[in-house]
Design an enzyme around this catalytic site. Structure first.
Site, short mmCIF file in Angstrom:
data_model
loop_
_atom_site.label_atom_id
_atom_site.label_comp_id
_atom_site.label_asym_id
_atom_site.label_seq_id
_atom_site.Cartn_x
_atom_site.Cartn_y
_atom_site.Cartn_z
CG HIS A 119 -24.13 -39.45 9.42
ND1 HIS A 119 -22.61 -41.06 9.48
CD2 HIS A 119 -24.80 -40.66 9.37
CE1 HIS A 119 -23.37 -41.71 9.34
NE2 HIS A 119 -25.08 -41.65 9.52
NE ARG A 169 -24.70 -47.23 7.17
CZ ARG A 169 -24.20 -46.76 8.58
NH1 ARG A 169 -25.22 -45.64 8.52
NH2 ARG A 169 -23.03 -46.57 9.23
#
Length: 310
Positions: free
Chosen positions: A281, A233
């Site tokens: 991402h 993350r």
């Protein structure tokens, strides 16, 4: 039985119209579940589930009949931090076999990229230069450490072992069951785990304990020449410390897929660093049909639990 047209509230995702994207999928794969946007809900007490990723602070206000909250992605940190989230309502992350395979494939590609010096060959191609590295090519030369050994970490470990890489895994508690062939570390064994990891694949969730975890001290405990594949993350990696470790030669390379600020600003130094491979991402993108089927199955289970005994 699911009550007719169980209502679900959906929010946007980083500018993506989740309602428009997912409504046809719900209609096809879960016709009992009706997806509505906040402005389409007259009676908020009738909402039974929420489908979101980064909810507004007041997203859960008035949802007195809420039974479940579903993340539109693998992470739930923004949902858990939402001040209006009712603590008694379960939060479910996306966990499906297809997404785990995507993560395993991404990890395998980037482990191979760094192990086999692929960045070097990209540069050489631009120069028309024929020069080979011919030593240390066997995967047995590089132990891969998987930091975070849940659903995704286990799939990554299996994929890498299938390619011949020795794998170690770290988790807060021993995984149940242990993964055959994986050397497991847990609890206070982090330093010993890092000392073994020639390639470190991070898939930890974002928590107060993992925010800023990958700093100068952390990177310094990796072996000289190690590489980092960051799939966890944003907010977990100290970019300045990472660049310093790369520039000093302590680390040989890094792949970064997640960032604290997304989209990554054009002036961020990691874009242009020769030892860093940036991806936007994309380590895994949930397939809508699989997501909806998982939500439908979970809501059926919840409806069954709520049904009176007879």
């Amino acid at each position: 039985m699911i009550e007719p047209k169980m209502i679900g509230l959906v929010t946007t995702l980083g500018g993506i119209d989740l309602a428009g994207h997912y409504r046809p999928v719900f209609a096809q794969h879960a016709p009992e579940l009706e997806l509505r946007t906040p402005d389409e809900v007259d009676d908020r007490g009738a909402v039974r589930f929420v489908f979101t990723f980064r909810p507004a602070d007041d997203a859960f206000d008035g949802l007195t009949g809420l039974r479940a909250i579903f993340s539109a992605g693998a992470g739930t940190d923004a949902i858990m931090a939402c001040p209006s989230r009712p603590a008694h309502v379960p939060v479910f992350r996306v966990e499906d076999a297809d997404q785990a395979l995507q993560m395993a494939g991404y990890a395998a590609f980037h482990v191979h990229w760094h192990h086999r010096n692929m960045a070097r060959y990209v540069v050489q191609q631009q120069r028309g230069e024929w020069s080979r590295v011919v030593k240390g090519l066997s995967p047995t030369y590089r132990l891969v450490g998987v930091l975070g050994f849940g659903h995704m970490g286990r799939a990554i470990a299996r994929g890498l072992m299938a390619l011949g890489y020795p794998v170690a895994g770290y988790s807060r508690r021993p995984p149940e069951p242990p993964e055959p062939g994986v050397e497991h570390f847990q609890g206070d064994g982090l330093d010993a785990f890092l000392a073994r990891a020639d390639m470190l694949v991070n898939v930890l969730p974002l928590t107060e304990n993992t925010r800023g975890l990958i700093d100068a001290g952390f990177l310094g405990r990796l072996p000289a020449g190690a590489a980092l594949i960051h799939m966890g993350r944003g907010g977990q990696v100290d970019e300045a410390a990472l660049i310093a470790a790369l520039d000093s030669g302590h680390l040989s390379g890094a792949s970064l897929d997640v960032f604290e600020i997304e989209p990554l600003p054009p002036d961020d130094p990691v874009w242009r660093h020769p030892k860093i491979l940036v991806t936007p991402h994309v380590a895994s993108i949930p397939e809508p049909a699989f997501v909806v089927r998982a939500i439908r199955q979970r809501m059926r289970q919840i409806a069954g639990q709520d049904a009176p005994a007879g």
